[in-house]
Scaffold this motif. Structure first.
Motif, mmCIF file in Angstrom:
data_model
loop_
_atom_site.group_PDB
_atom_site.id
_atom_site.type_symbol
_atom_site.label_atom_id
_atom_site.label_comp_id
_atom_site.label_asym_id
_atom_site.label_seq_id
_atom_site.Cartn_x
_atom_site.Cartn_y
_atom_site.Cartn_z
ATOM 1 N N VAL A 205 41.027 28.439 19.702
ATOM 2 C CA VAL A 205 41.473 28.354 21.039
ATOM 3 C C VAL A 205 41.387 26.914 21.417
ATOM 4 O O VAL A 205 40.143 26.345 21.362
ATOM 5 C CB VAL A 205 40.971 29.272 21.983
ATOM 6 C CG1 VAL A 205 41.485 29.036 23.387
ATOM 7 C CG2 VAL A 205 41.455 30.768 21.663
ATOM 8 N N ARG A 206 42.333 26.071 21.924
ATOM 9 C CA ARG A 206 42.137 25.018 22.571
ATOM 10 C C ARG A 206 41.676 25.430 24.256
ATOM 11 O O ARG A 206 42.274 26.028 24.847
ATOM 12 C CB ARG A 206 43.498 24.334 22.799
ATOM 13 C CG ARG A 206 43.213 23.055 23.563
ATOM 14 C CD ARG A 206 44.630 22.434 24.131
ATOM 15 N NE ARG A 206 45.404 21.640 22.797
ATOM 16 C CZ ARG A 206 46.555 21.119 22.970
ATOM 17 N NH1 ARG A 206 47.251 21.452 24.233
ATOM 18 N NH2 ARG A 206 47.096 20.507 22.009
ATOM 19 N N VAL A 207 40.585 24.900 24.578
ATOM 20 C CA VAL A 207 40.185 24.653 25.924
ATOM 21 C C VAL A 207 40.376 23.477 26.405
ATOM 22 O O VAL A 207 39.781 22.503 26.085
ATOM 23 C CB VAL A 207 38.667 25.209 25.848
ATOM 24 C CG1 VAL A 207 37.945 25.576 27.446
ATOM 25 C CG2 VAL A 207 38.704 26.593 25.036
ATOM 26 N N ALA A 208 40.715 23.500 27.791
ATOM 27 C CA ALA A 208 40.840 22.092 28.315
ATOM 28 C C ALA A 208 40.684 22.298 29.779
ATOM 29 O O ALA A 208 41.060 23.170 30.550
ATOM 30 C CB ALA A 208 42.341 21.690 28.297
ATOM 31 N N HIS A 209 39.807 21.202 30.538
ATOM 32 C CA HIS A 209 39.539 21.384 31.920
ATOM 33 C C HIS A 209 40.694 20.444 32.469
ATOM 34 O O HIS A 209 40.794 19.151 32.297
ATOM 35 C CB HIS A 209 38.186 20.628 32.298
ATOM 36 C CG HIS A 209 37.103 21.330 32.133
ATOM 37 N ND1 HIS A 209 36.790 22.311 33.012
ATOM 38 C CD2 HIS A 209 36.098 21.513 31.106
ATOM 39 C CE1 HIS A 209 35.648 23.097 32.802
ATOM 40 N NE2 HIS A 209 35.249 22.559 31.587
ATOM 41 N N ILE A 210 41.592 20.991 33.138
ATOM 42 C CA ILE A 210 42.835 20.314 33.871
ATOM 43 C C ILE A 210 42.323 19.743 35.081
ATOM 44 O O ILE A 210 42.594 18.578 35.451
ATOM 45 C CB ILE A 210 43.895 21.369 34.099
ATOM 46 C CG1 ILE A 210 44.325 22.102 32.808
ATOM 47 C CG2 ILE A 210 45.104 20.506 34.562
ATOM 48 C CD1 ILE A 210 44.540 21.281 31.558
ATOM 49 N N ALA A 211 41.457 20.362 35.773
ATOM 50 C CA ALA A 211 40.838 19.713 37.171
ATOM 51 C C ALA A 211 39.459 20.517 37.265
ATOM 52 O O ALA A 211 38.908 21.331 36.479
ATOM 53 C CB ALA A 211 41.693 20.044 38.233
ATOM 54 N N GLU A 212 38.618 20.083 38.102
ATOM 55 C CA GLU A 212 37.452 20.623 38.311
ATOM 56 C C GLU A 212 37.539 21.985 38.491
ATOM 57 O O GLU A 212 36.423 22.687 38.172
ATOM 58 C CB GLU A 212 36.739 19.862 39.662
ATOM 59 C CG GLU A 212 35.269 20.363 39.829
ATOM 60 C CD GLU A 212 34.540 19.375 40.868
ATOM 61 O OE1 GLU A 212 33.503 19.721 41.251
ATOM 62 O OE2 GLU A 212 35.469 18.696 41.406
ATOM 63 N N ASP A 213 38.485 22.578 39.113
ATOM 64 C CA ASP A 213 38.395 23.862 39.504
ATOM 65 C C ASP A 213 39.574 24.774 38.528
ATOM 66 O O ASP A 213 40.123 25.986 38.882
ATOM 67 C CB ASP A 213 39.039 24.236 40.999
ATOM 68 C CG ASP A 213 40.301 23.517 41.246
ATOM 69 O OD1 ASP A 213 40.982 22.876 40.590
ATOM 70 O OD2 ASP A 213 41.064 24.122 42.443
ATOM 71 N N HIS A 214 40.074 23.784 37.398
ATOM 72 C CA HIS A 214 41.064 24.714 36.813
ATOM 73 C C HIS A 214 40.901 24.556 35.213
ATOM 74 O O HIS A 214 40.548 23.309 34.703
ATOM 75 C CB HIS A 214 42.291 23.979 36.981
ATOM 76 C CG HIS A 214 43.438 24.214 36.319
ATOM 77 N ND1 HIS A 214 44.801 23.627 36.035
ATOM 78 C CD2 HIS A 214 43.884 25.250 35.408
ATOM 79 C CE1 HIS A 214 45.575 24.332 35.641
ATOM 80 N NE2 HIS A 214 45.076 25.370 35.193
ATOM 81 N N LEU A 215 40.444 25.668 34.721
ATOM 82 C CA LEU A 215 40.369 25.646 33.060
ATOM 83 C C LEU A 215 41.596 26.207 32.491
ATOM 84 O O LEU A 215 42.039 27.502 32.705
ATOM 85 C CB LEU A 215 39.096 26.495 32.680
ATOM 86 C CG LEU A 215 38.589 26.478 31.323
ATOM 87 C CD1 LEU A 215 37.755 25.095 30.780
ATOM 88 C CD2 LEU A 215 37.588 27.521 31.100
ATOM 89 N N ARG A 216 42.104 25.919 31.170
ATOM 90 C CA ARG A 216 42.996 26.315 30.754
ATOM 91 C C ARG A 216 42.748 26.753 29.016
ATOM 92 O O ARG A 216 42.149 25.748 28.458
ATOM 93 C CB ARG A 216 44.214 25.434 30.818
ATOM 94 C CG ARG A 216 45.533 26.001 29.915
ATOM 95 C CD ARG A 216 46.741 24.971 29.942
ATOM 96 N NE ARG A 216 47.319 24.920 31.261
ATOM 97 C CZ ARG A 216 47.988 23.859 31.578
ATOM 98 N NH1 ARG A 216 48.271 22.848 31.126
ATOM 99 N NH2 ARG A 216 48.418 23.954 33.200
ATOM 100 N N THR A 217 43.318 27.669 28.607
ATOM 101 C CA THR A 217 43.161 27.837 27.262
ATOM 102 C C THR A 217 44.423 28.402 26.645
ATOM 103 O O THR A 217 45.529 28.748 27.219
ATOM 104 C CB THR A 217 42.210 29.233 26.790
ATOM 105 O OG1 THR A 217 42.580 30.399 27.441
ATOM 106 C CG2 THR A 217 40.817 29.067 27.467
ATOM 107 N N GLU A 218 44.834 27.812 25.368
ATOM 108 C CA GLU A 218 45.907 27.908 24.765
ATOM 109 C C GLU A 218 45.432 28.542 23.258
ATOM 110 O O GLU A 218 44.667 27.962 22.662
ATOM 111 C CB GLU A 218 46.775 26.767 24.724
ATOM 112 C CG GLU A 218 47.338 26.470 25.881
ATOM 113 C CD GLU A 218 48.259 24.896 25.516
ATOM 114 O OE1 GLU A 218 49.113 24.926 24.902
ATOM 115 O OE2 GLU A 218 47.949 23.839 26.058
#
Length: 353
Positions: A198-211
């Motif tokens: 899975v790709r894990v990315a911190h988009i912002a301090e309060d926003h984590l995204r997985t793909e």
């Protein structure tokens, strides 16, 4: 004449709950047959029935819902699995048993195969009825082989080529916290990403995204049949209905919706695509009314399930067994994970034939 023991396979009658419909019904021919013991002694027979029809409903046995975990373990051949990488809220009831998805009772849970958005998923899924709802609350089933046959060729071809991209956005106060869903804290994110492709990315301090990109079509390892095995519709934002989806988009914006799907190449599913999948499920879906003590076992590859809206108190328990992952099955497409240019690629078992 030979006296039949309580564990003799002939003590249990297998017959259709309804003609040509899921699930096959298994009932004892005498009082007091212990389901746990009978299934342990006849697990191979139950697995055969599950391969034929996709699901078996045990009704009228002495142990009732308490038999869920040992029955699932006997059929799966291993201990019950923990609920990991969860996309819906559940409560742990102990010893590998969980509540069914805790969505509001007036909502429908669309047809889906359990956890197929994850790197690993159960092959055996079990449900048990401790308390049926006053009205509704069925757990509908659909044969994944037949769903695939009903879908338009061009849609299947695109999904066989690209798979399904599952996107999840974790923000405070919206959906499940990422620490709970992923089962780790900040220090464990890299290991989680490697383990689950899975790709894990911190988009912002309060926003984590997985793909994650997963195959859409799978060959069953025992029957050799191709099956529809994805959550393109049930994971998509539209699953909550147009009105709620519009309200949610207004509150958080399109980049922060808790979960949704796209085609594996990143393009959006069209309304026609989603509609065709839902129509195929609708044509294959059957349902039964729960009775206290019912135990339902499902081959997670062969049968999709959902939940109907209900009134009153409903207590359906869930357990899972027989862990598998995308390296264990032949798939279309023959890759699971993100495309090579995203940095995570896994070659799965076998190429398309």
């Amino acid at each position: 004449m030979r006296r039949r023991s309580l564990t003799d396979e002939s003590v249990v009658d297998f017959g259709p709950l309804e003609p040509a419909a899921l699930p096959v019904l298994a009932t004892p021919q005498r009082a007091g047959v212990p389901l746990t013991t009978w299934v342990r002694d006849n697990a191979a027979l139950v697995r055969t029935r599950m391969r034929e029809r996709g699901a078996v409903l045990f009704r009228g046995f002495s142990e009732g819902a308490d038999a869920l975990r040992p029955v699932v373990e006997a059929i799966g051949g291993e201990g019950a699995l923990a609920y990991q990488d969860g996309a819906t809220p559940r409560s742990a009831l102990g010893e590998g048993v969980y509540s069914s998805t805790e969505y509001p009772s007036d909502q429908t849970i669309e047809m889906h195969n359990e956890a197929c958005y994850s790197w690993s998923w159960p092959r055996v899924l079990g449900f048990a009825c401790a308390r049926p709802s006053q009205t509704g609350g069925q757990t509908p089933l659909a044969d994944s082989r037949n769903v695939l046959r009903r879908l338009p060729h061009d849609l299947v071809s695109r999904m066989e080529r690209y798979g399904v991209r599952y996107l999840r956005n974790y923000t405070p106060g919206v959906g499940i916290p990422w620490q709970e869903a992923l089962g780790c804290d900040e220090s464990g994110l890299d290991a989680y990403a490697d383990r689950t492709r899975v790709r894990v990315a911190h988009i912002a301090e309060d926003h984590l995204r997985t793909e994650a990109v997963r195959p859409a079509v799978v060959r069953h390892p025992d029957t050799g049949e191709w099956v529809w095995f994805n959550q393109a519709t049930s994971f998509h934002l539209s699953t909550i209905g147009d009105e709620l989806a519009e309200e949610l988009l207004g509150q958080v914006g399109p980049e922060r919706v808790p979960k949704t799907t796209r085609l594996g190449d990143g393009s959006e599913f069209t309304r026609a695509d989603l509609g065709a999948i839902r129509e195929a499920f609708a044509a294959e879906t059957t349902a039964f009314d729960w009775q206290p003590g019912d135990v339902l076992v499902v081959d997670n590859l062969l049968a999709a399930h959902g939940r109907a809206p209900f009134t009153g108190t409903r207590e359906i328990r869930v357990a899972m067994a027989a862990a598998a992952d995308w390296n264990d099955v032949e798939t279309r497409p023959a890759r699971a994970g993100l495309p090579e240019h995203d940095g995570i690629t896994v070659q799965t078992k076998g190429e398309r034939r």
